[in-house]
Design an enzyme around this catalytic site. Structure first.
Site, PDB file in Angstrom:
ATOM      1  CG  ASP A  82      -2.177   0.764   1.030  1.00 26.04           C
ATOM      2  OD1 ASP A  82      -2.732   0.708  -0.079  1.00 26.04           O
ATOM      3  OD2 ASP A  82      -2.618   1.441   1.988  1.00 26.04           O
ATOM      4  CG  ASP A 104       0.331   7.664  -2.991  1.00 24.75           C
ATOM      5  OD1 ASP A 104       0.118   8.528  -3.865  1.00 24.75           O
ATOM      6  OD2 ASP A 104      -0.054   7.769  -1.813  1.00 24.75           O
ATOM      7  N   GLY A 182      -7.559   7.042   8.636  1.00 25.27           N
ATOM      8  CA  GLY A 182      -7.705   7.327  10.070  1.00 25.27           C
ATOM      9  C   GLY A 182      -9.145   7.104  10.498  1.00 25.27           C
ATOM     10  N   GLY A 217     -11.316   3.121   4.345  1.00 24.00           N
ATOM     11  CA  GLY A 217     -12.540   2.376   4.620  1.00 24.00           C
ATOM     12  C   GLY A 217     -13.018   2.493   6.067  1.00 24.00           C
ATOM     13  CB  THR A 240      -7.624   3.168  10.898  1.00 22.20           C
ATOM     14  OG1 THR A 240      -6.826   3.956  10.004  1.00 22.20           O
ATOM     15  CG2 THR A 240      -7.646   3.826  12.259  1.00 22.20           C
TER      16      THR A 240
HETATM   17 ZN    ZN Z   1      -4.813   4.554   1.448  1.00 19.78          ZN
END
Ligand code: ZN
Length: 291
Positions: A82, A104, A182, A217, A240
């Protein structure tokens, strides 16, 4: 069958309107809990690791555990890296055995994002059956959620998304639509559903080119999740929620059993707590029985 990339399982999910959870793990107990629950539920699985744990645990160790568990599991399992911001580290993880890599470069200008993403796509497709996820727009932390949603420029532009997919050749797209990393401070986070639907339509209406990923999510209300799946979301990143479950379950147990020195008992409690949380997610995503 058991070791798969993310795109393989997400095309079917997008077509059949359910989603697959990408569950973030930081240790062996979490990993086993996530795998066992998915086997019980006959659900496809994406195991998610961040860059830091991959360095802490070691890439080879992590992949060896993943392969051991996945090869004997009767369900498809992907190992996803990720939010990796370094092209070289993306390549190292691809070499090690991750089957989905997220580059990313969303903080970079558009052209640079394309350049870096394309480089990772070309590398991953050349060396093996590895899918690549790219991000367009900025998925913020919850601290900035409202600010980002109000600032249209930080969200993913639908036309740019199409260009991004076409020019990079990415397998999965994570568009910024207002969801955040978060814990949301409000029960009604601001999510731009219309934008998400428009992007999905532009990219995937004539055959699924790049399944759509929802980041942030944790804490999304169930009706939001249902709506995002309906609009074309097929991968939900859950991080999270599992980190908090691990720490809370550990803290509660140790607080109540301060004189006990038996790590195995903590592991059992943590594993059960993680399983319960993952079941909540699998049921919400509609993936049981889809493996
Ligand atoms: Zn993410």
């Amino acid at each position: 069958m058991s070791i798969v990339n993310a795109k393989e399982i997400l095309v079917k999910a997008t077509q059949e309107k359910y989603a697959v959870g990408a569950f973030n793990i930081t240790n062996l107990i979490q990993l086993e809990a996530v795998v066992e629950v998915h086997i019980d539920k006959k659900a496809p699985l994406i195991i998610q690791t961040s860059v830091t744990p991959s360095k802490f645990l070691g890439r080879e160790v992590l992949v060896a555990i993943y392969r051991t568990l996945a090869e004997s599991a009767p369900i498809p399992i992907c190992l996803h890296l990720d939010h990796c911001r370094e092209v070289d580290y993306c390549k190292k993880c691809a070499d090690a055995g991750w089957t989905n890599i997220m580059i990313d470069a969303s903080r970079e200008p558009f052209e640079e994002n394309i350049r870096q993403t394309k480089e990772v796509v070309e590398y991953c497709h050349r060396i093996g059956n590895i899918s690549v996820e790219g991000e367009l727009g900025t998925v913020s932390g919850v601290e900035d959620q409202i600010k980002v949603v109000e600032d249209e420029a930080a969200l993913c532009d639908p036309q740019q998304a199409l260009e991004f997919v076409e020019r990079t050749g990415i397998d999965l797209l994570a568009p910024a639509i207002g969801t955040a990393h978060g814990v949301y401070k409000t029960k009604k986070p601001q999510v731009d559903f219309e934008r998400f639907g428009k992007i999905a339509q532009l990219i995937n209406d004539q055959g699924i080119r790049a399944p759509m990923v929802v980041h942030g999510g944790t804490g999304l209300p169930p009706d939001y999740v249902a709506k995002l799946i309906e609009l074309g979301g097929s991968k939900f990143n859950v991080s999270t929620d599992l980190k908090r479950t691990l720490i809370d379950a550990t803290y509660d147990y140790v607080s109540e059993h301060r004189d006990e020195y038996n790590p195995g008992k903590i592991d059992v409690v943590v594993k059960d707590a993680i399983k319960e949380k993952v079941i909540y997610w699998i049921d919400m995503l509609g993936s049981p029985g889809k493996a």
